[in-house]
Design a protein around this motif. Structure first.
Motif, PDB file in Angstrom:
ATOM      1  N   ALA A  27       2.399   1.243  -3.087  1.00 33.73           N
ATOM      2  CA  ALA A  27       2.590   2.653  -2.772  1.00 33.73           C
ATOM      3  C   ALA A  27       1.543   3.123  -1.774  1.00 33.73           C
ATOM      4  CB  ALA A  27       2.529   3.493  -4.053  1.00 33.73           C
ATOM      5  N   VAL A  28       0.336   2.614  -1.948  1.00 33.72           N
ATOM      6  CA  VAL A  28      -0.751   3.000  -1.042  1.00 33.72           C
ATOM      7  C   VAL A  28      -0.503   2.447   0.349  1.00 33.72           C
ATOM      8  CG1 VAL A  28      -3.230   2.945  -0.651  1.00 33.72           C
ATOM      9  CG2 VAL A  28      -2.342   3.073  -2.995  1.00 33.72           C
ATOM     10  N   ARG A  47       2.080   4.404   2.150  1.00 29.20           N
ATOM     11  CA  ARG A  47       1.555   5.668   2.670  1.00 29.20           C
ATOM     12  C   ARG A  47       0.795   5.421   3.975  1.00 29.20           C
ATOM     13  NH1 ARG A  47      -3.211   8.037   1.912  1.00 29.20           N
ATOM     14  NH2 ARG A  47      -3.680   6.821   0.055  1.00 29.20           N
ATOM     15  N   HIS A  48       0.037   4.355   3.966  1.00 25.94           N
ATOM     16  CA  HIS A  48      -0.727   4.038   5.184  1.00 25.94           C
ATOM     17  C   HIS A  48       0.201   3.738   6.358  1.00 25.94           C
ATOM     18  CE1 HIS A  48      -4.456   2.902   2.582  1.00 25.94           C
ATOM     19  NE2 HIS A  48      -4.445   4.208   2.919  1.00 25.94           N
ATOM     20  N   ARG A  73       3.186   4.852   6.774  1.00 26.07           N
ATOM     21  CA  ARG A  73       3.777   6.128   7.179  1.00 26.07           C
ATOM     22  C   ARG A  73       2.825   6.908   8.053  1.00 26.07           C
ATOM     23  NH1 ARG A  73       5.124   7.666   1.929  1.00 26.07           N
ATOM     24  NH2 ARG A  73       4.166   9.685   2.320  1.00 26.07           N
ATOM     25  N   GLU A  74       1.547   6.921   7.616  1.00 25.60           N
ATOM     26  CA  GLU A  74       0.564   7.681   8.388  1.00 25.60           C
ATOM     27  C   GLU A  74       0.421   7.124   9.798  1.00 25.60           C
ATOM     28  OE1 GLU A  74      -2.705   7.480   5.701  1.00 25.60           O
ATOM     29  OE2 GLU A  74      -2.001   9.213   4.523  1.00 25.60           O
ATOM     30  N   VAL A  99      10.640   7.940   1.626  1.00 25.21           N
ATOM     31  CA  VAL A  99      10.377   7.757   0.201  1.00 25.21           C
ATOM     32  C   VAL A  99      11.535   8.374  -0.560  1.00 25.21           C
ATOM     33  CG1 VAL A  99       8.687   8.068  -1.623  1.00 25.21           C
ATOM     34  CG2 VAL A  99       7.956   8.163   0.767  1.00 25.21           C
TER      35      VAL A  99
END
Lengths: 664, 231
Positions: free
Chosen positions: B198-199, B202-203, B205-206, B220
């Motif tokens: 999940a982390v 997110r990275h 995506r960023e 998501v």
């Protein structure tokens, strides 16, 4: 042209029905008559019948009258004795009857027997009559005596008074009559004989024609039933003014005419008729009156059919109107008397009345007891009916109470006091659903207002944020100015967040959102959310400890809004949890329930109640300076409830415990 | 030098945007209502339009409709209306992007850059016929070079991030749960350490998304999993 509107067809039917009917009736009667005659002839029983006696008696009566009235018209026969021959009075109608009327005083005879050598004296005439081969009957007045060889009881015991009435007082007539056995006496007349002979030859005709006539009558009657009332130029059934009168009035008039038409024909007997002319006259007379009677009957039947077709037969009748008046009068009286009486008093009155009535009825015994039983059965029935009505009121009221505010009690199904109660309940529930509708409307308006105002605020806020940013990019040497810029930047960002939360909160709390419910895995969601917040938690040194099932735990919810719920809770934790503390996130499945609980230690003292905490715009520290709008938990709660979940917050010292419950 | 038309009835907002875009080296033309925007559009060669919705004379939606009848240039809608249905309406009418007010200036610039790149450069990059290439929209993964580009701009990813993104892009449109991604990328059973997925996501995506909270490529599906949109 519409066959229903044909006047010609209708008139034809009206005329042909009675004619055919008459033919059928007369043919039938005649057939029966002939059959009876044949039977009596065959068995030789005709002379024993009452009919024969009547016929014979009536002939005797007529002969005497005839002779007395028309002596002068008899011809004197050229013999030595006084014998008069009634040439023209051969008694056509009763032609087979031969007679001698003898006046013993004057020794004069009147006869229709042909005078020959064997009959040229009175004594010879008498002998001729009393022949063994003849069916004879002789009457002598002094002393009264009947001599006959006819085997008929009534003729043997002839009532003299009957004959005397035809004779002048103290007359001395002797009557000698006989029927020639060689002729078919059973038929009485030549005419009848001829008709009989003919009818025997053609007896197949009625058998063949009758069914045709009957079918024709039925066809015409059915046609009339359908066609009556359809008049050219009028829609539907046409009733003229006369036809609109109450049926009783029409009935009385028709009946009167009918009776007047039939009455003269009753009591008339053809037997008494002496001449063809008379019979013809009488027949015409009867025919005319029969026609009048038929018209009366036909008119009445027509009106009844028309009224039936328009459905006004009963409505327009006097009886119906009177009964209606009486019923409404009784009802009015009942209401006037009892409407204002207290229910308790009503019950007491009814109770005492019933008891008294029962006692009186039982004391009369037998039938009275039965009536009392019936009466109490009826009371039981009424009580059951009332109980049903009460149940209806109760159940409907319960449904309204449980939230179906548009429900109403069906007042049609309820009578009396309960009807009044139902009306009140319906009024209340009407007001109730109105209030709810008003409330929903005002909530919607509020949401709309908030959204619109927010849009208006956003535009100037955009400029503020942008120019603060631009200002920051200018190289400002003044330290204080830079510090102020930082504040402006933070506050304008917070204002932006506030407005976004405000829009969301108002939408969510008014239920003004569309849910897209699907199966989602709570474990996956929690992991995903932890991934999203990992950085923020790390920054504050928060340690996340999770306890969750290995397998997936599915609930039915909207994936995006469910994330908003979790997102708000995690943001809350990230903002308000004590630095370097532990956060516990547990997922438990308890039967059909899924419990997601979040526990963290608050940075600030939680000095407010849970209710306040959950209220919009309130935050734990009662201050409004830190980041966040304070709407987070409130939005989460509303969203959870919209998705049929439960959202609960508990505070124990500094421990904040948020629990979200869904059914799986 | 690219010409960008900025159209908003609020003059200060137009000026602020002008300042930001000028710094990026764009030539900015300004309009304050719909009719003016259409007029400028007809008279000049414009490469991108930033269009407000609530404007006098002709609103942004009407202008957008008229533009789309003959032009394919990128249109970024800029509006205070932040409801989902507003965004969906705008995108359906032919807008390429939708930014809500108040906006983050950096995000707006990133979106403008992306739009311009897509409009001017894309289509010329398809020179590696035989290379192993996975692609969705303007996200292109060249597996031979281990290179990821978005709108022609190269993105630096860690090997794990690269493997996750490659797996999802290879199977674009399909939703995978954390566990499934773990098993497919690491090639062995998950034993709890998969939380890290999940982390990573997110990275990623960023790095690849302009606004990670409203991702365009790596989406998501809360409570279900992740997927790369098939564009």
């Amino acid at each position: 042209m519409n066959i229903k509107q044909s006047t010609v067809l209708k008139a034809m039917s009206y005329i042909l029905i009675p004619i055919f009917g008459a033919i059928i009736v007369l043919t039938t009667i005649y057939s029966i008559y002939v059959a009876e005659f044949e039977k009596e002839n065959k068995e030789g029983t005709f002379y024993q019948t009452e009919r024969f006696a009547d016929m014979y008696k009536s002939n005797l009566y007529n002969i005497i009258g005839l002779v007395e009235e028309r002596k002068g018209t008899f011809d004197k026969v050229d013999v030595q004795e006084n014998i008069y021959y009634g040439r023209y009075y051969d008694y056509n109608y009763h032609g087979m009857l031969k007679y001698i009327v003898l006046n013993t005083k004057t020794n004069t005879a009147y006869t229709n027997i042909t005078v020959t050598e064997n009959t040229n004296t009175i004594e010879k005439l008498k002998q001729n009559v009393k022949n063994e081969n003849n069916q004879y009957l002789c009457y002598k007045p002094n002393p009264e005596k009947v001599e006959t060889n006819i085997p008929n009881e009534e003729l043997q015991n002839l009532n003299y008074v009957y004959l005397k009435n035809a004779l002048p007082d103290n007359s001395t007539y002797e009557i000698y009559t006989y029927i020639n056995p060689n002729r078919d006496a059973a038929l009485g007349t030549v005419l009848e004989e001829i008709v009989f002979e003919i009818s025997k030859k053609f007896d197949w005709i009625p058998v063949a024609i009758m069914p045709v006539l009957i079918i024709a009558i039925f066809a015409m009657a059915i046609y009339l039933c359908f066609a009556i009332g359809h008049v050219k130029g009028h829609e539907g059934i046409y009733l003229n003014r006369f036809e609109k009168w109450p049926i009783e009035l029409t009935g009385i008039i028709s009946f009167t005419v009918f009776v007047c038409g039939l009455a003269p024909t009753t009591g008339i007997s053809f037997v008494n008729m002496t001449s063809d002319m008379q019979i013809m006259a009488l027949f015409s007379f009867i025919l005319i009156f029969a026609i009048i009677a038929y018209i009366a009957l036909a008119v009445f039947a027509t009106i009844v059919i028309k009224k039936l077709k328009t459905g006004t037969l009963i409505n327009s009748s006097f009886t119906y109107k009177i009964i209606k008046k009486i019923i409404s009068g009784v009802k009015k009286l009942w209401h006037n008397t009892f409407d204002n009486v207290d229910l308790n008093a009503k019950i007491i009155i009814a109770f005492i009345g019933l008891i008294l009535l029962s006692i009186i009825l039982i004391s009369t015994g037998g039938l009275g007891v039965l009536i009392v039983l019936a009466l109490w059965s009826y009371v039981l029935y009424l009580l059951q009916k009332k109980a049903n009505e009460f149940r209806l009121v109760k159940n409907t009221t319960k449904e309204i109470y449980e939230g179906d505010v548009d429900n109403r009690i069906d007042e049609e199904k309820i009578n009396g006091e309960l009807k009044e109660l139902s009306k009140y309940i319906n009024d209340i529930s009407g007001g109730f659903s109105n209030a709810i509708e008003q409330n929903l409307k005002s909530e919607r308006l509020k949401t709309e207002l908030i959204t619109n105002v927010s849009h208006d605020i956003k535009t100037p806020l955009t400029s503020i944020i942008n120019y603060v940013d631009l200002l920051k990019q200018e190289n400002i040497e003044n330290e204080k100015a830079n510090e102020y810029l930082q504040i402006l930047d933070a506050k304008s960002q917070r204002l932006k967040k506030l407005i976004e939360d405000l829009i969301e909160a108002s939408k969510v709390s008014s239920g003004n959102i569309k849910l897209n419910i699907e199966k989602i895995d709570v474990v996956e969601l929690t992991k995903q959310a932890i991934g999203e917040f990992e950085d923020k938690f790390k920054q504050k040194g928060l340690e996340i400890i999770t306890t969750m099932p290995e397998n997936e735990v599915t609930i039915e919810a909207d994936s995006r809004y469910m994330y908003r719920v979790v997102d708000n809770i995690y943001s809350n934790i990230a903002k308000y949890a004590l630095d370097n503390s532990r956060v516990y996130i547990d997922i438990k499945v308890d039967g059909k329930q899924v419990l997601i609980s979040f526990k963290n230690i608050s940075k600030e003292k939680l000095n407010i109640s849970i209710d306040e905490l959950m209220e919009r715009f309130v935050r734990g520290d009662k201050s409004r300076t830190t980041e966040g709008s304070g709407l987070g938990l409130s939005i989460s709660k509303s969203l959870t409830e919209l998705q049929n979940g439960k959202f609960d917050v508990q505070v124990d010292g500094d421990l904040l415990h948020v629990e979200v419950v869904f059914t799986c | 030098m690219y010409n960008i038309l900025v159209c908003d009835d609020d003059k200060e907002i137009v000026s602020a945007i002008e300042i930001y875009l000028s710094k990026e080296g764009y030539n900015v033309l300004k309009a304050y209502d719909g009719e003016q925007a259409l007029k400028i559009l007809n008279e000049n060669k414009i490469h991108l339009i930033i269009l407000d919705i609530m404007m006098p004379k002709k609103d942004g939606m009407e202008v957008l409709e008229e533009i789309r009848q003959e032009k394919t240039i990128p249109v970024i809608m800029l509006s205070a209306k932040s409801e989902d249905e507003d965004k969906i309406n705008g995108l359906n009418l032919g807008a390429d992007d939708y930014v809500t007010k108040p906006f983050n200036p950096l995000e707006l610039i990133a979106r403008v850059n992306s739009g311009i790149r897509r409009f001017t450069q894309l289509g010329t990059i398809q020179n590696l016929e035989n290379a192993k290439i996975y692609k969705t929209g303007s996200l292109i993964i060249n597996d031979d070079l281990k290179q990821v580009t978005v709108d022609g701009k190269e993105i630096k990813l860690t090997p794990t991030e690269y493997n996750i993104l490659k797996f999802l892009t290879k199977n674009k449109g399909v939703v995978y749960s954390i566990e499934e991604i773990y098993q497919n990328v690491w090639q062995y059973e998950a034993y709890g350490a998969e939380n890290i997925i999940a982390v990573h996501i997110r990275h990623i995506r960023e790095k690849i998304e302009i606004n990670p909270k409203e991702p365009k490529y790596l989406k998501v599906i809360w409570g279900i999993g992740y997927k790369v949109e098939n564009l």
